[in-house]
Design a protein around this motif. Structure first.
Motif, PDB file in Angstrom:
ATOM      1  N   TYR A 245       0.816  -1.305   0.004  1.00 29.78           N
ATOM      2  CA  TYR A 245      -0.019  -0.113  -0.223  1.00 29.78           C
ATOM      3  C   TYR A 245       0.880   1.303  -0.021  1.00 29.78           C
ATOM      4  O   TYR A 245       0.243   2.438  -0.083  1.00 29.78           O
ATOM      5  CB  TYR A 245      -1.010  -0.178   1.485  1.00 29.78           C
TER       6      TYR A 245
ATOM      7  N   LEU B 225       2.871   2.359   2.485  1.00 30.78           N
ATOM      8  CA  LEU B 225       2.946   2.774   3.768  1.00 30.78           C
ATOM      9  C   LEU B 225       4.494   3.391   4.072  1.00 30.78           C
ATOM     10  O   LEU B 225       5.152   2.718   3.815  1.00 30.78           O
ATOM     11  CB  LEU B 225       2.313   1.887   4.925  1.00 30.78           C
TER      12      LEU B 225
ATOM     13  N   LEU C 124      -7.108  -1.422   4.849  1.00 27.72           N
ATOM     14  CA  LEU C 124      -6.350  -0.567   3.877  1.00 27.72           C
ATOM     15  C   LEU C 124      -6.650  -0.847   2.499  1.00 27.72           C
ATOM     16  O   LEU C 124      -6.516   0.178   1.613  1.00 27.72           O
ATOM     17  CB  LEU C 124      -4.999  -0.956   3.930  1.00 27.72           C
TER      18      LEU C 124
ATOM     19  N   TRP D  82       0.551   8.243   1.127  1.00 28.59           N
ATOM     20  CA  TRP D  82       1.284   7.882   2.528  1.00 28.59           C
ATOM     21  C   TRP D  82       2.850   8.586   2.730  1.00 28.59           C
ATOM     22  O   TRP D  82       3.401   8.531   1.641  1.00 28.59           O
ATOM     23  CB  TRP D  82       1.321   6.400   2.524  1.00 28.59           C
TER      24      TRP D  82
END
Length: 637
Positions: A302, A304, A537, A549
């Motif tokens: 994702y 992050l 998520l 992010w």
């Protein structure tokens, strides 16, 4: 006037809920007016009018005293210009004709005379826009509101929860919140006129609680409830104002933050359930061999950028001598050698696009009352806080943990002014305090994004959601933060999995209430805590793929620039003009009448995302200069 209009606090006494119990101390209305900085004004271009909202509130109405501060702050975050008018003293309404919309944050609109109410009715009929943000009644305005009843509808208490049944904004349709999340709240047993579009109902489907309505040439959105008095609904208020315009703009910071509290940190070498049954591993081995690799998989999947938040001890010491026995106690085997788990992991977690932060020398909150025990006086407690933090400072450098921390997250989300003073003295590198949006202000909670009110050298970035479980309340709060100004701040603990009723029988609200495993049944994609977090998520990425992010240090710069920039929006049939005072930011543009952005006539902006809703189109743009011009195409073109 009927006496059913109970306040949110009265509703708490009647029913109670996790949501209502988290009601925060609100600044008084005078403070809101003092702190509100009017948005920059500019002259509208040819064929355009300024986007500016008339916000009606009542300083004498208890519910409005809770509702109005939340609405005003939410609009400020989104840089939506608004003039606030108190209808309390003389029950009069300012002339709405020069405003792009009117927002009502007072149920006492029933006090308006027919003459004053007609100002609103004629404004909407002539093409004005109205967002009613609380269940309210006025006989002159019932048709404007979309209410069929000729007499004031009966006041009721909703006990079956809240369900969003239509597409209001991305990710919301289908969200159902049971009573445990929203408690018992007040509404009216109203019958809507034909043609309204119901967006939300009571959990049992019996009562409409949010609807869209057309009256004359104007657009109306009506909230038949009082939940927007809660901070958790701020983003819903912002989107309500956007929804009633045919075209509307808000600024967004576009920041996503993911914090991991208490890692690396001293860890047990014992085996604890539910991990013992699933992996037959000790706590420290689970963190090293399973939990950390899985968290890094999520980071790669994702994008992050974790903030790893380190406490050196859980020894509870509040006076010297200070030690780091727990920091070096747990060992892991690496290349045939035993090495201290915490030291090694502190080197690993900071690699790549992640950063380390301070949780403290130990897990003691930086509050004088936490350090004044066993006969320790105030001055000694102050010295001891500084001394312990300086020991942590030295250990950080001795263990080669990299740059000194830029961020501090308070243990237990508690601190006071003396604690921040000690922090700044021992760690002048720290610029960010990551507390909570909820809680008691006097204990370091209820924080807004921006300068820390107790220390001018620090900046507050409060966290809004937490945990691994993909639950309705988590989605509600995340959606509100995202739709308030394009931000999501989330945190977890590695030991959440062990925080069960079985392991902690006296825990009132364990962080793993279902005693869920980490991975669990492979045939059930939502069985384990890892799976739940992955699902949460994934849901966010599906509906908010534009979210950036980043590290908390990067976010600090973004927030400082964002709050240092003012904005003004000018709306027209053929185009939209955005003027920014300083730093280019991100924008969210919403078109509700079938028009679309002319992608060939976008000046000084990049289109990041386009979302086609059922009745609207939403665009996220990155500004490339201080003036942005957007062309519009007529419906059907």
């Amino acid at each position: 006037m009927k006496d059913y209009r109970i306040s949110r606090r009265e509703a708490l006494l009647l029913g109670g809920s996790a949501l209502i119990q988290s009601l925060l101390p609100l600044p008084v209305i005078d403070e809101i007016k003092e702190n509100h900085v009017p948005r920059m004004r500019l002259a509208a271009g040819p064929g355009e009018s300024l986007q500016r909202v008339l916000l009606l509130y009542d300083s004498a109405d208890p519910l409005s005293q809770m509702l109005y501060p939340q609405i005003s702050m939410a609009l400020d975050y989104a840089k939506i210009a608004h003039d606030d008018a108190d209808i309390g003293p003389d029950a009069r309404v300012a002339d709405p004709s020069s405003y792009s919309a009117v927002a009502v944050a007072a149920e006492s609109i029933w006090r308006l005379s027919d003459e004053e109410a007609l100002k609103i009715k004629e404004y909407v009929a002539g093409g004005g826009n109205l967002a009613v943000l609380v269940r309210a009644w006025n006989p002159v305005l019932r048709e404007v509101f979309g209410i069929q009843d000729r007499q004031e509808p009966e006041g009721i208490l909703i006990e079956s929860g809240l369900r969003f049944v239509a597409d209001f904004f991305p990710g919301l349709q289908g969200l159902a919140l049971e009573k445990q999340y929203v408690g018992m709240f007040s509404a009216m047993a109203a019958t809507t006129v034909d043609g309204v579009q119901v967006l939300a109902t009571s959990g049992d489907g019996q009562y409409p609680l949010l609807w869209r309505h057309k009256f004359g040439r104007g657009r109306v959105l009506y909230w038949n409830m009082d939940l927007l008095a809660d901070r958790e609904f701020r983003g819903f208020a912002v989107q309500s104002v956007l929804d009633v315009h045919t075209s509307a703009v808000m600024a967004i910071a576009n920041v996503g933050l993911f914090h991991v509290d208490d890692f690396p940190a001293p860890a047990s070498t014992r085996k604890l359930e539910p991990v013992a049954g699933e992996y037959d591993m000790s706590v420290v081995d689970f963190y090293y061999k399973v939990w950390f690799p899985d968290m890094m998989r999520l980071a790669r999947k994702y994008g992050l950028h974790y903030l790893w938040i380190i406490p050196f001890n859980y020894n509870g010491l509040v006076e010297p001598p200070w030690d780091f026995d727990q920091w070096v106690h747990a060992k892991i085997e690496l290349n045939g050698q035993e090495v201290p788990f915490c030291v090694y992991m502190s080197h690993q977690v900071a690699q790549g696009e992640h950063e380390l932060a301070l949780h403290g020398y130990d897990h003691q909150s930086l509050r004088l009352d936490w350090w004044m025990r066993d006969g320790i006086g105030e001055e000694e407690a102050r010295r001891n806080m500084v001394s312990a933090l300086k020991e942590a400072h030295q250990r950080w450098q001795e263990d080669s943990m990299g740059p000194l921390p830029f961020s501090y997250v308070p243990p237990n989300n508690l601190y006071d002014a003396a604690g921040l003073e000690a922090l700044h003295e021992a760690f002048p590198s720290v610029k960010v305090v990551g507390g909570m949006y909820m809680g008691d202000f006097e204990h370091g909670g209820s924080r807004e994004f921006g300068p820390e009110p107790w220390n001018d050298d620090l900046f507050s970035i409060p966290r809004w959601t937490h945990g691994y479980f993909d639950e309705p309340f988590t989605r509600l709060v995340a959606l509100s933060e995202l739709n308030m100004f394009g931000v999501w701040t989330h945190f977890v603990h590695p030991d959440d999995i062990f925080n069960t009723k079985s392991n902690y029988p006296t825990e009132d609200e364990p962080r793993n209430p279902y005693e869920a495993p980490w991975r669990g049944d492979p045939s059930d994609p939502n069985d384990g805590m890892f799976d739940q977090l992955d699902h949460l998520l994934d849901w966010n990425q599906e509906h908010y793929p534009w979210l950036r992010w980043m590290t908390t240090q990067e976010a600090y710069t973004e927030f400082v620039n964002y709050f240092d920039t003012d904005a003004a929006f000018s709306l027209g049939d053929d185009g939209i003009t955005i003027s920014l005072s300083k730093h280019p930011t991100y924008l969210l543009v919403r078109l509700n009448d079938g028009r679309k952005l002319d992608l060939m006539h976008v000046t000084n902006a990049q289109i990041i995302n386009i979302h086609a809703g059922e009745t609207y189109t939403q665009y996220v743009l990155k500004c490339m200069g201080q003036e942005v011009r957007l062309g519009l195409l007529a419906s059907g073109v």
